[in-house]
Design a protein around this motif. Structure first.
Motif, PDB file in Angstrom:
ATOM      1  N   GLN A 162       0.918  -1.179   0.229  1.00 18.98           N
ATOM      2  CA  GLN A 162       0.143   0.052   0.080  1.00 18.98           C
ATOM      3  C   GLN A 162       0.928   1.050  -0.188  1.00 18.98           C
ATOM      4  OE1 GLN A 162      -2.654  -0.696   3.501  1.00 18.98           O
ATOM      5  NE2 GLN A 162      -4.226  -1.522   2.101  1.00 18.98           N
ATOM      6  N   THR A 206     -15.873  -2.983   1.066  1.00 20.21           N
ATOM      7  CA  THR A 206     -15.170  -3.961   0.602  1.00 20.21           C
ATOM      8  C   THR A 206     -16.161  -5.288   0.070  1.00 20.21           C
ATOM      9  OG1 THR A 206     -13.292  -3.373   1.866  1.00 20.21           O
ATOM     10  CG2 THR A 206     -12.950  -5.595   0.997  1.00 20.21           C
ATOM     11  N   PHE A 260      -5.901  -5.823  -1.553  1.00 21.04           N
ATOM     12  CA  PHE A 260      -5.789  -4.623  -0.678  1.00 21.04           C
ATOM     13  C   PHE A 260      -4.410  -3.914  -1.035  1.00 21.04           C
ATOM     14  CE2 PHE A 260      -7.901  -7.858   1.495  1.00 21.04           C
ATOM     15  CZ  PHE A 260      -9.397  -7.475   1.757  1.00 21.04           C
ATOM     16  N   SER A 267      -5.191   1.588  -1.634  1.00 15.11           N
ATOM     17  CA  SER A 267      -6.266   2.006  -0.470  1.00 15.11           C
ATOM     18  C   SER A 267      -6.611   3.353  -0.596  1.00 15.11           C
ATOM     19  CB  SER A 267      -5.622   1.927   1.147  1.00 15.11           C
ATOM     20  OG  SER A 267      -6.569   2.585   1.836  1.00 15.11           O
ATOM     21  N   SER A 312      -4.430   0.362   8.916  1.00 12.48           N
ATOM     22  CA  SER A 312      -4.219  -0.752   7.777  1.00 12.48           C
ATOM     23  C   SER A 312      -3.817  -2.056   8.564  1.00 12.48           C
ATOM     24  CB  SER A 312      -3.269  -0.235   6.718  1.00 12.48           C
ATOM     25  OG  SER A 312      -2.944  -1.516   6.018  1.00 12.48           O
TER      26      SER A 312
END
Length: 272
Positions: free
Chosen positions: A83, A117, A144, A147, A199
């Protein structure tokens, strides 16, 4: 004015105290239940006759908790690293670069914040089924790698960095990538810590997505250890379940205590 001021302050503190009790009461009940013998959990008395560690022993006997710990840590850490690699350049571009479609891109990011989600779960599941990566570690991580919340948070933080810093880097001959890695990255560490807490907690506690893509326990995460003690046939072992829940949140509490200063600093700068 002073009596009115003290009355307002007392009302605020009373409301905060009530809210704190409402939030902490279930947590306190979980901690107490984890050390309470199974046959005394539903007694009318608030405190048990004696505290026990038998529930924790049952957890480690029935569930490979250490392996679940390892799976959760590796999955959550991998997701966060990916991420950062994806979200930080995107946030920098939306904050400081000038290109056609920047405003539209920002609105798309904001729109993605409103999409749960679960909405994309079935399409992603079908895609992973087609390529044959169900019940694998990549199936836990790949959905994922980006984000919208991370992009937005980092963008807001980068906007607080004075423009003179970027002008000085440009005068020194730094290009966009050098500015990102040598100027922006060191300055956004508080925001990265704040985003990392969100996260890590989110994916450490996630049970929905692993339950969708996993068919075995090879890559099972910590929430699987809690659910293992739910049984409609033999009855739920509440003592062991609360002990497993306490073991699940212990690393999160420790991590937050270690990172709370930077976590608060990151959000304080963004809110200002």
């Amino acid at each position: 004015m002073r009596p009115r001021h003290w009355t307002a302050q007392a009302g605020i503190h009373l409301a905060l105290a009530v809210g704190a009790v409402a939030i902490l009461a279930p947590f306190g009940w979980m901690v107490m239940g984890a050390f309470t013998p199974q046959d005394q959990i539903f007694r009318d008395e608030l405190l048990p006759d004696a505290f026990t560690f038998a529930n924790f022993a049952e957890v480690f006997e029935e569930v490979p908790m250490l392996r679940y710990y390892l799976n959760s840590f590796v999955a959550a850490a991998t997701i966060f690293v990916l991420q950062v690699i994806v979200c930080l350049p995107a946030a920098y571009a939306l904050a400081r670069l000038r290109f056609r479609g920047r405003e539209l891109s920002l609105w798309i990011v904001l729109a993605c914040l409103m999409v749960p989600t679960q909405v994309a779960a079935i399409p992603i599941y079908l895609m992973f089924s087609r390529v044959g990566i169900l019940d694998t570690f990549p199936s836990l991580v790949l959905p994922f790698v980006s984000s919208a919340f991370g992009i937005f948070l980092l963008r807001q933080f980068i906007l607080t960095i004075p423009q003179s810093v970027f002008d000085a880097a440009r005068l020194d001959g730094a290009r966009a990538w050098s500015t990102l890695t040598r100027v922006v990255f060191p300055l956004v560490k508080p925001a990265l810590v704040s985003f990392g807490v969100f996260s890590f907690v989110s994916h450490w506690n996630d049970y929905f997505w692993p339950s969708v893509v996993l068919r075995s326990t090879d890559y099972a995460t910590v929430p699987y250890g809690i659910v293992r003690f739910v049984s409609f046939e033999s009855g739920t072992s509440y003592g062991a379940q609360m002990a497993a829940a306490l073991l699940a949140i212990a690393p999160l509490l420790l991590g937050f205590l270690l990172a709370q200063r930077q976590f608060i600093a990151g959000f304080s700068i963004v809110s200002d």
